[in-house]
Design a protein around this motif. Structure first.
Motif, PDB file in Angstrom:
ATOM      1  N   UNK A  83       0.857  -1.180   0.000  1.00 39.35           N
ATOM      2  CA  UNK A  83       0.000   0.000   0.000  1.00 39.35           C
ATOM      3  C   UNK A  83       0.895   1.233   0.000  1.00 39.35           C
ATOM      4  N   UNK A  84       0.500   2.215  -0.784  1.00 40.09           N
ATOM      5  CA  UNK A  84       1.212   3.490  -0.881  1.00 40.09           C
ATOM      6  C   UNK A  84       0.286   4.587  -0.385  1.00 40.09           C
ATOM      7  N   UNK A  85       0.753   5.378   0.558  1.00 42.48           N
ATOM      8  CA  UNK A  85      -0.047   6.463   1.113  1.00 42.48           C
ATOM      9  C   UNK A  85       0.526   7.813   0.708  1.00 42.48           C
ATOM     10  N   UNK A  86      -0.309   8.645   0.091  1.00 37.18           N
ATOM     11  CA  UNK A  86       0.119   9.981  -0.328  1.00 37.18           C
ATOM     12  C   UNK A  86      -0.339  10.987   0.719  1.00 37.18           C
ATOM     13  N   UNK A  87       0.592  11.449   1.524  1.00 40.58           N
ATOM     14  CA  UNK A  87       0.271  12.418   2.558  1.00 40.58           C
ATOM     15  C   UNK A  87       0.570  13.837   2.107  1.00 40.58           C
ATOM     16  N   UNK A  88       0.328  14.774   2.974  1.00 39.34           N
ATOM     17  CA  UNK A  88       0.568  16.177   2.650  1.00 39.34           C
ATOM     18  C   UNK A  88       2.044  16.525   2.655  1.00 39.34           C
ATOM     19  N   UNK A  89       2.837  15.746   3.395  1.00 40.39           N
ATOM     20  CA  UNK A  89       4.272  16.031   3.505  1.00 40.39           C
ATOM     21  C   UNK A  89       5.127  14.993   2.793  1.00 40.39           C
ATOM     22  N   UNK A  90       4.644  13.762   2.689  1.00 42.96           N
ATOM     23  CA  UNK A  90       5.468  12.702   2.113  1.00 42.96           C
ATOM     24  C   UNK A  90       4.619  11.602   1.498  1.00 42.96           C
ATOM     25  N   UNK A  91       5.292  10.788   0.682  1.00 45.14           N
ATOM     26  CA  UNK A  91       4.696   9.569   0.133  1.00 45.14           C
ATOM     27  C   UNK A  91       5.379   8.398   0.832  1.00 45.14           C
ATOM     28  N   UNK A  92       4.587   7.453   1.317  1.00 36.86           N
ATOM     29  CA  UNK A  92       5.136   6.311   2.048  1.00 36.86           C
ATOM     30  C   UNK A  92       4.602   5.005   1.462  1.00 36.86           C
ATOM     31  N   UNK A  93       5.375   3.948   1.594  1.00 37.95           N
ATOM     32  CA  UNK A  93       4.942   2.642   1.115  1.00 37.95           C
ATOM     33  C   UNK A  93       5.238   1.577   2.153  1.00 37.95           C
TER      34      UNK A  93
END
Length: 297
Positions: free
Chosen positions: A5-15
């Motif tokens: 799962x990849x999460x697109x946040x306001x400060x960063x992209x995380x996987x």
């Protein structure tokens, strides 16, 4: 089964890549890239082309990495900055064009619930998830979520609104955060305030690294760290009185977070004072873990 799962946040992209079998989830690999998507949101509510492209490139790289690592399924979701964007559909189309995958823009309440599922242990407890654009507060027990609320105050959002040039500016930012929290809390008058709280996100891992005097990359040693209110106050005042170039020398502070970290700490201190929380336990688990648990377990 291997999933990602990849999460697109306001400060960063995380996987997060994980194996799911026999009702259990095993983390395989994590990745993160600071893209500061929220900084590309203009006064009209539109994300800039540059901020979207930078974020889309990071998502595409991570999606390829997940496939190369053997993930059979890859999901992508986005949070605060994408929720706020007037051109969200354009961003969705851009992500789909570079990955072939559909982007889900989740609500603040959904984000809060996923953070709770990922970060918590046993028993009645609360979770605070401080992001770039919003802060989520959740209270529940196991799968029983009693209250989930999302406040329009994140480290990047407040950084864009209010400057912190010294300790004298901290009360101003805290007051702004408290007002936002009060407005949201008024919509949830029955929210219980448990004795046990967990914190997830970069603000908490930064504090844990500083308290333990370790590098910000030593993530294994941050999980489970206890942070009390005086710790938060101490480091908020210390960093607020420190120029950016001096903050960048601190081994416990991730360079990409150096400019916004004090705003995140102001949010945390405001929440702790408003809810009278004495201490919080740092969790290295969050909404990515919650997403996989919610879908597969």
């Amino acid at each position: 089964m291997r999933t990602a799962v990849i999460g697109i946040g306001s400060n960063s992209v995380r996987m997060l890549i994980a194996d799911v079998a026999d009702g259990k989830m095993t983390r395989i690999r994590r990745d993160r890239e600071g893209t500061r998507l929220f900084a590309g949101l203009d006064d009209r509510g539109f994300l800039s082309g540059e901020s979207m492209r930078k974020t889309a490139d990071a998502v595409a790289r991570m999606a390829r990495g997940a496939a190369e690592a053997g993930a059979e399924e890859v999901d992508i979701f986005a949070t605060s900055a994408s929720r706020d964007a007037a051109n969200g559909e354009e961003f969705i189309a851009m992500i789909e064009a570079v990955t072939g995958l559909r982007l889900q823009i989740i609500s603040g309440e959904e984000e809060a619930s996923l953070s709770f599922m990922g970060a918590t242990g046993e028993g009645m407890c609360g979770v605070i998830d401080i992001g770039g654009g919003s802060t989520e507060l959740v209270v529940g027990e196991g799968a029983d979520i009693r209250t989930a609320m999302s406040c329009q105050m994140g480290a990047v959002r407040l950084f864009n609104l209010l400057q912190i040039n010294g300790p004298e500016d901290v009360p101003v930012v805290m007051a702004a955060a408290t007002e936002i929290l009060k407005e949201e809390a008024a919509l949830h008058p029955d929210m219980p305030v448990p004795g046990k709280w967990y914190g997830t996100g970069g603000t908490f891992t930064t504090l844990a690294a500083m308290i333990k005097c370790i590098r910000w990359t030593d993530r294994t040693y941050m999980h489970g760290t206890g942070i009390n209110r005086e710790d938060v106050r101490k480091y908020t005042e210390l960093l607020s009185d420190m120029p950016l170039k001096e903050r960048l020398k601190l081994p416990g502070l991730q360079p990409g977070r150096a400019d916004i970290v004090v705003h995140g700490m102001c949010i945390l201190l405001a929440v702790m004072e408003y809810l009278d929380i004495d201490s919080i336990t740092v969790s290295e688990y969050g909404n990515l873990d919650g997403y996989i648990k919610n879908k597969w377990l």
